[in-house]
Design a protein around this motif. Structure first.
Motif, PDB file in Angstrom:
ATOM      1  N   ILE A  48      10.536  27.065  83.855  1.00 30.18           N
ATOM      2  CA  ILE A  48      10.568  26.052  82.814  1.00 30.18           C
ATOM      3  C   ILE A  48      11.465  24.907  83.273  1.00 30.18           C
ATOM      4  O   ILE A  48      12.500  25.121  83.895  1.00 30.18           O
ATOM      5  CB  ILE A  48      11.063  26.608  81.457  1.00 30.18           C
ATOM      6  N   TRP A  49      11.003  23.694  83.010  1.00 33.83           N
ATOM      7  CA  TRP A  49      11.790  22.490  83.266  1.00 33.83           C
ATOM      8  C   TRP A  49      12.154  21.912  81.904  1.00 33.83           C
ATOM      9  O   TRP A  49      11.272  21.623  81.096  1.00 33.83           O
ATOM     10  CB  TRP A  49      11.011  21.509  84.133  1.00 33.83           C
ATOM     11  N   ILE A  50      13.451  21.773  81.657  1.00 30.33           N
ATOM     12  CA  ILE A  50      13.938  21.304  80.365  1.00 30.33           C
ATOM     13  C   ILE A  50      14.383  19.854  80.512  1.00 30.33           C
ATOM     14  O   ILE A  50      15.262  19.538  81.324  1.00 30.33           O
ATOM     15  CB  ILE A  50      15.113  22.164  79.864  1.00 30.33           C
ATOM     16  N   SER A  51      13.793  18.959  79.735  1.00 27.11           N
ATOM     17  CA  SER A  51      14.208  17.561  79.729  1.00 27.11           C
ATOM     18  C   SER A  51      15.665  17.467  79.276  1.00 27.11           C
ATOM     19  O   SER A  51      16.215  18.425  78.736  1.00 27.11           O
ATOM     20  CB  SER A  51      13.271  16.753  78.834  1.00 27.11           C
ATOM     21  N   PRO A  52      16.339  16.318  79.460  1.00 31.33           N
ATOM     22  CA  PRO A  52      17.802  16.262  79.374  1.00 31.33           C
ATOM     23  C   PRO A  52      18.412  16.865  78.106  1.00 31.33           C
ATOM     24  O   PRO A  52      17.955  16.619  76.995  1.00 31.33           O
ATOM     25  CB  PRO A  52      18.095  14.762  79.440  1.00 31.33           C
ATOM     26  N   ILE A  53      19.492  17.627  78.328  1.00 34.22           N
ATOM     27  CA  ILE A  53      20.223  18.279  77.239  1.00 34.22           C
ATOM     28  C   ILE A  53      21.681  17.830  77.215  1.00 34.22           C
ATOM     29  O   ILE A  53      22.485  18.367  76.465  1.00 34.22           O
ATOM     30  CB  ILE A  53      20.161  19.803  77.368  1.00 34.22           C
ATOM     31  N   TYR A  54      22.043  16.839  78.022  1.00 39.02           N
ATOM     32  CA  TYR A  54      23.436  16.433  78.164  1.00 39.02           C
ATOM     33  C   TYR A  54      23.899  15.625  76.948  1.00 39.02           C
ATOM     34  O   TYR A  54      23.081  15.033  76.235  1.00 39.02           O
ATOM     35  CB  TYR A  54      23.597  15.577  79.427  1.00 39.02           C
ATOM     36  N   PRO A  55      25.225  15.559  76.726  1.00 41.03           N
ATOM     37  CA  PRO A  55      25.738  14.687  75.669  1.00 41.03           C
ATOM     38  C   PRO A  55      25.231  13.258  75.853  1.00 41.03           C
ATOM     39  O   PRO A  55      25.247  12.722  76.971  1.00 41.03           O
ATOM     40  CB  PRO A  55      27.254  14.768  75.847  1.00 41.03           C
ATOM     41  N   SER A  56      24.788  12.660  74.762  1.00 43.04           N
ATOM     42  CA  SER A  56      24.124  11.366  74.855  1.00 43.04           C
ATOM     43  C   SER A  56      24.126  10.670  73.500  1.00 43.04           C
ATOM     44  O   SER A  56      24.007  11.329  72.465  1.00 43.04           O
ATOM     45  CB  SER A  56      22.672  11.568  75.326  1.00 43.04           C
ATOM     46  N   PRO A  57      24.227   9.344  73.486  1.00 36.54           N
ATOM     47  CA  PRO A  57      24.022   8.599  72.236  1.00 36.54           C
ATOM     48  C   PRO A  57      22.564   8.653  71.760  1.00 36.54           C
ATOM     49  O   PRO A  57      22.261   8.226  70.656  1.00 36.54           O
ATOM     50  CB  PRO A  57      24.431   7.172  72.604  1.00 36.54           C
ATOM     51  N   MET A  58      21.664   9.134  72.626  1.00 36.50           N
ATOM     52  CA  MET A  58      20.239   9.298  72.323  1.00 36.50           C
ATOM     53  C   MET A  58      19.532   7.962  72.087  1.00 36.50           C
ATOM     54  O   MET A  58      18.535   7.894  71.372  1.00 36.50           O
ATOM     55  CB  MET A  58      20.025  10.226  71.125  1.00 36.50           C
ATOM     56  N   VAL A  59      20.031   6.907  72.724  1.00 28.73           N
ATOM     57  CA  VAL A  59      19.314   5.633  72.665  1.00 28.73           C
ATOM     58  C   VAL A  59      17.961   5.780  73.343  1.00 28.73           C
ATOM     59  O   VAL A  59      16.958   5.238  72.892  1.00 28.73           O
ATOM     60  CB  VAL A  59      20.149   4.510  73.314  1.00 28.73           C
ATOM     61  N   ASP A  60      17.931   6.531  74.452  1.00 28.77           N
ATOM     62  CA  ASP A  60      16.665   6.871  75.111  1.00 28.77           C
ATOM     63  C   ASP A  60      16.492   8.392  75.134  1.00 28.77           C
ATOM     64  O   ASP A  60      15.982   8.969  76.087  1.00 28.77           O
ATOM     65  CB  ASP A  60      16.609   6.297  76.528  1.00 28.77           C
ATOM     66  N   PHE A  61      16.947   9.034  74.070  1.00 29.29           N
ATOM     67  CA  PHE A  61      16.734  10.466  73.820  1.00 29.29           C
ATOM     68  C   PHE A  61      17.114  11.349  75.011  1.00 29.29           C
ATOM     69  O   PHE A  61      16.338  12.178  75.470  1.00 29.29           O
ATOM     70  CB  PHE A  61      15.310  10.713  73.352  1.00 29.29           C
ATOM     71  N   HIS A  67      27.786  12.405  79.540  1.00 26.96           N
ATOM     72  CA  HIS A  67      28.604  13.441  80.208  1.00 26.96           C
ATOM     73  C   HIS A  67      27.628  14.350  80.953  1.00 26.96           C
ATOM     74  O   HIS A  67      26.767  14.977  80.343  1.00 26.96           O
ATOM     75  CB  HIS A  67      29.405  14.242  79.178  1.00 26.96           C
ATOM     76  N   TYR A  68      27.760  14.419  82.265  1.00 25.26           N
ATOM     77  CA  TYR A  68      26.785  15.134  83.082  1.00 25.26           C
ATOM     78  C   TYR A  68      27.013  16.644  83.141  1.00 25.26           C
ATOM     79  O   TYR A  68      26.144  17.373  83.612  1.00 25.26           O
ATOM     80  CB  TYR A  68      26.779  14.573  84.509  1.00 25.26           C
ATOM     81  N   CYS A  69      28.162  17.105  82.705  1.00 26.03           N
ATOM     82  CA  CYS A  69      28.497  18.520  82.879  1.00 26.03           C
ATOM     83  C   CYS A  69      28.779  19.202  81.550  1.00 26.03           C
ATOM     84  O   CYS A  69      29.724  19.996  81.421  1.00 26.03           O
ATOM     85  CB  CYS A  69      29.695  18.664  83.820  1.00 26.03           C
ATOM     86  N   ASP A  70      27.952  18.907  80.559  1.00 29.29           N
ATOM     87  CA  ASP A  70      28.112  19.533  79.252  1.00 29.29           C
ATOM     88  C   ASP A  70      26.767  19.478  78.534  1.00 29.29           C
ATOM     89  O   ASP A  70      25.786  18.943  79.064  1.00 29.29           O
ATOM     90  CB  ASP A  70      29.196  18.823  78.438  1.00 29.29           C
ATOM     91  N   VAL A  71      26.729  20.038  77.337  1.00 26.46           N
ATOM     92  CA  VAL A  71      25.520  20.074  76.517  1.00 26.46           C
ATOM     93  C   VAL A  71      25.765  19.288  75.237  1.00 26.46           C
ATOM     94  O   VAL A  71      26.841  19.402  74.627  1.00 26.46           O
ATOM     95  CB  VAL A  71      25.135  21.529  76.183  1.00 26.46           C
ATOM     96  N   ASP A  72      24.797  18.488  74.834  1.00 23.99           N
ATOM     97  CA  ASP A  72      24.917  17.741  73.591  1.00 23.99           C
ATOM     98  C   ASP A  72      24.952  18.708  72.410  1.00 23.99           C
ATOM     99  O   ASP A  72      24.161  19.657  72.364  1.00 23.99           O
ATOM    100  CB  ASP A  72      23.729  16.784  73.436  1.00 23.99           C
ATOM    101  N   PRO A  73      25.862  18.496  71.444  1.00 26.28           N
ATOM    102  CA  PRO A  73      25.936  19.405  70.291  1.00 26.28           C
ATOM    103  C   PRO A  73      24.625  19.539  69.525  1.00 26.28           C
ATOM    104  O   PRO A  73      24.393  20.568  68.881  1.00 26.28           O
ATOM    105  CB  PRO A  73      27.027  18.766  69.422  1.00 26.28           C
TER     106      PRO A  73
END
Length: 533
Positions: A48-61, A67-73
């Motif tokens: 499985i390939w999972i599209s980005p899960i990193y912390p993000s303002p989600m302007v482009d989801f 932050h490249y080394c964590d998971v968005d809440p």
């Protein structure tokens, strides 16, 4: 059967916001993916390939990484990811992450420092340029989302470059510290046990050092999207990018060399085949799989498909392994492009060609693009260039699991609307139907696992005529024939002498006519797989 795992398996792309919600906020998450791992293992995919899960303002989801080394809440925690990884591996599933190295969010601490002053130590981690003589942008480069690719920063009196949104400044990959930091990001996830990466917009990562204007595109027509007004000759696909790909490959290969399991790198690269081949690398290897998107856009005609397949096979370097893609989170779904009947034929093509296939979630259900009302639009590309049908929301809608409220995706209102036919087109209903496209996908994936000729065998084109495409897959003494009817009329196909006694293994119609006297009756919109005896 000594081929690497990534050659013999099928990859399944998950758009995490839309796969399964576990905490009833209307957005999919990591625990939701974990809840559906049995479905994925039962489907027959291997990774499985999972599209980005990193912390993000989600302007482009998620493609604007803060932050490249964590998971968005919104998606969970690192512990949730670690648990997902363990559970996936227990089921024999590999896990790939989306790596977004070309650009970060403008809220990433690196960029916050970079724009603080011209003297900041991270100033050159991003691409800053003085204005042109007239005070305008440094050159004519256009963002892929429309408008200038340069954003003025009043505080420091310079422009910064963004290939996509202004909230997504491009990193300066010519800076050694940027390279070192991003390679450390790769190691962070590989050390946790990730089996590889899909590398976002790999061909964008290096820009011409002197930033000349891009030339006009002679093929540009209104309605294509502003980005196509120019040829991206100097803003993408620079020769030095292959050195970056080679260093990424060496990092990935080092894990296998230490006995920690082979890792794979897949490059997102929208380029003509002859330029795509360079991303396999030369003496220094590049990515394992430069994504091959030809099936997404090409005419759905037998002669065109045959030419694309044979041309691609002929262009592959000696160590190059092929791959095929029918759809993803950026492009219209195959059922929308080809219709429901030909979506079944396309499934057979994807899963019987030589090479690694990548499936997009929901295509195994025959999902079509979902109509999005103007008030429901979330995609920044559609918001920036409305009316051009460039928005990606229609292909990112929630996965329909059953006929309960919100199709079993969430107990809250989903972040995007469901497909209108979800009460019938859902996993639960279609899994019970022996003639559904979901059952077809399961049978095809099982056949790939069972038959080395399909997973790692060679390819030979047998016949191209009118609306039909016929080819063989061979491994050792095993010989299979695949025949596709791309049209509405039935066709009588005479099989080669060595295949006159073939037996039917699979048909998209479920009740295919047998082979008689070496002749196959291929019905309207039918695809079959035969075993030569």
């Amino acid at each position: 059967m000594s081929a690497p795992w990534w050659q013999g398996c099928a990859i399944y792309q998950i758009y995490p916001r839309s796969f399964q919600d576990s905490n009833d906020d209307g957005i999919g998450d990591l625990k939701g993916i974990a809840r559906r791992l049995d479905y994925l293992a039962g489907l027959g995919v291997g990774a499985i390939w999972i599209s980005p899960i990193y912390p993000s303002p989600m302007v482009d989801f998620g493609y604007d990484v803060a932050h490249y080394c964590d998971v968005d809440p919104r998606f969970g925690t690192l512990a949730d990811f670690d648990d997902l990884l363990v559970q996936a591996h227990r089921r024999g599933l590999k896990v790939l992450l989306d790596f977004v190295p070309n650009h970060s969010s403008d809220q990433h601490p690196w960029f916050v420092e970079s724009r603080a002053s011209r003297e900041n130590q991270k100033r050159d981690w991003y691409i800053w340029r003085d204005p042109a003589a007239d005070g305008g942008p440094p050159n004519n480069w256009i963002s892929d989302f429309g408008g200038s690719a340069w954003q003025w920063d009043e505080a420091t009196g310079q422009y910064y470059y963004h290939a996509f949104l202004k909230e997504q400044p491009d990193l300066n990959w010519r800076h050694p510290a940027v390279q070192a930091a991003m390679y450390d990001v790769m190691r962070f996830w590989l050390d946790r046990g990730v089996d590889g990466f899909r590398i976002d917009v790999l061909w964008h990562m290096l820009k011409a050092a002197d930033f000349p204007d891009n030339p006009p595109n002679p093929a540009y027509r209104p309605g294509m999207g502003e980005m196509h007004r120019l040829l991206q000759r100097h803003s993408t696909d620079q020769p030095e990018v292959h050195l970056i790909a080679a260093e990424m490959r060496e990092i990935a290969d080092s894990y296998g060399a230490r006995g920690q399991g082979e890792r794979v790198l897949i490059g997102e690269i929208y380029l003509p085949v002859e330029r795509l081949m360079h991303y396999y690398g030369g003496e220094r290897r590049g990515v394992h799989l430069p994504f091959n998107f030809q099936l997404v856009d090409m005419p759905w005609r037998a002669a065109a498909l045959a030419a694309a397949i044979t041309g691609y096979e002929a262009a592959l370097p000696p160590r190059g392994w092929p791959n095929w893609v029918l759809g993803n989170h950026d492009r219209p779904r195959v059922a929308t492009r080809r219709g429901q009947a030909q979506a079944r034929v396309a499934a057979v093509l994807l899963l019987t060609l030589r090479g690694t296939p990548t499936l997009y979630y929901g295509d195994e259900l025959g999902l079509s693009d979902v109509a999005i009302e103007p008030s429901q639009v979330r995609d920044p590309r559609e918001l920036r260039e409305p009316g051009l049908a460039l928005g990606r929301d229609p292909v990112r809608t929630p996965m329909p699991w059953d006929d309960s409220d919100n199709a079993g995706f969430s107990r809250a209102r989903p972040w995007l609307p469901l497909n209108a036919d979800w009460p019938a087109r859902n996993v639960m209903r279609m899994a019970e139907d022996p003639q559904s496209i979901l059952t077809l996908y399961r049978r095809l994936l099982a056949l790939r696992c069972d038959r080395p000729a399909l997973s790692i065998g060679d390819f030979a084109l047998l016949n191209v005529a009118d609306e039909t495409l016929v080819y063989a897959r061979r491994h050792g003494t095993e010989r299979l024939i695949v025949a596709l009817n791309l049209g509405e009329r039935q066709h009588r196909l005479e099989l080669p002498d060595w295949a006159r006694g073939s037996r039917m293994l699979l048909s998209t119609t479920g009740d295919a006519a047998p082979v008689e006297a070496g002749v196959l009756l291929l019905r309207s919109n039918e695809a079959v797989v035969l075993e030569a005896r």
